[in-house]
Motif scaffolding. Structure first.
Motif, PDB file in Angstrom:
ATOM      1  N   ASP A  60       0.797  -1.184   0.112  1.00 55.52           N
ATOM      2  CA  ASP A  60       0.097  -0.162   0.028  1.00 55.52           C
ATOM      3  C   ASP A  60       0.705   1.260   0.127  1.00 55.52           C
ATOM      4  O   ASP A  60       0.359   2.287  -0.364  1.00 55.52           O
ATOM      5  CB  ASP A  60      -0.909   0.142   1.165  1.00 55.52           C
ATOM      6  CG  ASP A  60      -2.072  -1.158   1.126  1.00 55.52           C
ATOM      7  OD1 ASP A  60      -2.333  -1.596  -0.039  1.00 55.52           O
ATOM      8  OD2 ASP A  60      -2.480  -1.461   2.156  1.00 55.52           O
ATOM      9  N   GLU A 101      -1.139 -10.915  -8.935  1.00 54.52           N
ATOM     10  CA  GLU A 101      -1.976 -10.836  -7.582  1.00 54.52           C
ATOM     11  C   GLU A 101      -1.395  -9.541  -6.858  1.00 54.52           C
ATOM     12  O   GLU A 101      -2.429  -8.759  -6.292  1.00 54.52           O
ATOM     13  CB  GLU A 101      -1.608 -12.110  -6.729  1.00 54.52           C
ATOM     14  CG  GLU A 101      -2.322 -13.156  -6.989  1.00 54.52           C
ATOM     15  CD  GLU A 101      -1.841 -14.539  -6.018  1.00 54.52           C
ATOM     16  OE1 GLU A 101      -1.094 -14.272  -5.372  1.00 54.52           O
ATOM     17  OE2 GLU A 101      -2.446 -15.474  -6.552  1.00 54.52           O
ATOM     18  N   ASP A 102      -0.235  -9.224  -6.843  1.00 53.73           N
ATOM     19  CA  ASP A 102       0.244  -7.820  -6.033  1.00 53.73           C
ATOM     20  C   ASP A 102      -0.297  -6.810  -7.042  1.00 53.73           C
ATOM     21  O   ASP A 102      -0.953  -5.649  -6.368  1.00 53.73           O
ATOM     22  CB  ASP A 102       1.890  -7.994  -6.230  1.00 53.73           C
ATOM     23  CG  ASP A 102       2.443  -6.778  -5.538  1.00 53.73           C
ATOM     24  OD1 ASP A 102       1.789  -6.220  -4.650  1.00 53.73           O
ATOM     25  OD2 ASP A 102       3.567  -6.559  -5.727  1.00 53.73           O
ATOM     26  N   HIS A 159      -3.970  -6.155  -6.079  1.00 52.92           N
ATOM     27  CA  HIS A 159      -3.920  -5.701  -4.843  1.00 52.92           C
ATOM     28  C   HIS A 159      -3.747  -3.967  -5.170  1.00 52.92           C
ATOM     29  O   HIS A 159      -4.611  -3.288  -4.501  1.00 52.92           O
ATOM     30  CB  HIS A 159      -3.202  -6.113  -3.959  1.00 52.92           C
ATOM     31  CG  HIS A 159      -3.268  -5.672  -2.369  1.00 52.92           C
ATOM     32  ND1 HIS A 159      -4.172  -5.650  -1.659  1.00 52.92           N
ATOM     33  CD2 HIS A 159      -2.415  -4.894  -2.009  1.00 52.92           C
ATOM     34  CE1 HIS A 159      -3.840  -4.963  -0.684  1.00 52.92           C
ATOM     35  NE2 HIS A 159      -2.725  -4.397  -0.675  1.00 52.92           N
ATOM     36  N   SER A 177      -6.413  -2.057  -6.977  1.00 49.18           N
ATOM     37  CA  SER A 177      -7.582  -1.997  -5.932  1.00 49.18           C
ATOM     38  C   SER A 177      -7.498  -1.063  -4.889  1.00 49.18           C
ATOM     39  O   SER A 177      -8.202  -0.278  -4.625  1.00 49.18           O
ATOM     40  CB  SER A 177      -8.067  -3.328  -5.462  1.00 49.18           C
ATOM     41  OG  SER A 177      -8.571  -4.234  -6.498  1.00 49.18           O
ATOM     42  N   THR A 178      -6.263  -1.036  -4.261  1.00 47.17           N
ATOM     43  CA  THR A 178      -5.967   0.003  -3.262  1.00 47.17           C
ATOM     44  C   THR A 178      -6.048   1.509  -3.842  1.00 47.17           C
ATOM     45  O   THR A 178      -6.682   2.340  -3.046  1.00 47.17           O
ATOM     46  CB  THR A 178      -4.905  -0.364  -2.748  1.00 47.17           C
ATOM     47  OG1 THR A 178      -4.627  -1.527  -2.001  1.00 47.17           O
ATOM     48  CG2 THR A 178      -4.260   0.787  -1.473  1.00 47.17           C
TER      49      THR A 178
END
Length: 115
Positions: free
Chosen positions: A5, A84-85, A88, A91-92
Motif C-alpha cells: 500500500d 496478484e500484487d 491488490h 484495487s487500493t
C-alpha cells in the motif's frame, strides 16, 4: 498498512477528479511495481498518444470501478504472484480515490529478460 500500500498511500482523489487522474495514479502504481517493465497500450490506442494513461482502461458500472491493464514483466519474477500484487495495488489505488474497486484484469503480454 501493508508494504504494497505504500506506493499509493497519500494519493487520495476526490469524487470531482476525472477518470484520467485515476488512470495516472494507476499507471504510476503499476510502473512502480517490482517486476513490471512497462505498460502495453492496446493496438487501437497506440496511434497519436504516448502517455501511459492510455494503456489503462477504466469502466464504471453498478457503483464499481473495473480496470483492465496489460503489462510486460521481467523474466525473473513469478508471474502469478506479480499479477496478484498488481490487482491488490490497483484495487487500493481505486479505493483511495473514493471509488469502490471492482474487477481488475491484468494481462501479461510479454516476458522480457533483464537488460
Amino acid at each position: 498498512m501493508s508494504e504494497n500500500d505504500l506506493v499509493v498511500s497519500g494519493t487520495v482523489l476526490t469524487g470531482d477528479d476525472t477518470v484520467d487522474d485515476l488512470k495516472g495514479v494507476i499507471a504510476t502504481t503499476v510502473l512502480n511495481t517490482p517486476g513490471v517493465t512497462r505498460l502495453v497500450r492496446p493496438w487501437w490506442r497506440r496511434v497519436g498518444t504516448s502517455d501511459d494513461r492510455s494503456a489503462i482502461r477504466i469502466t464504471e458500472q453498478d457503483g464499481r470501478t473495473d480496470v483492465d491493464i496489460e503489462v510486460t514483466v521481467d523474466l525473473t519474477v513469478p508471474i502469478v504472484r506479480l499479477t496478484e500484487d498488481l490487482r491488490h495495488r490497483v484495487s487500493t489505488a481505486i479505493a483511495q480515490s473514493g471509488r469502490t474497486p471492482g474487477k481488475v484484469d491484468v494481462v501479461v503480454s510479454k516476458v522480457e529478460g533483464s537488460s
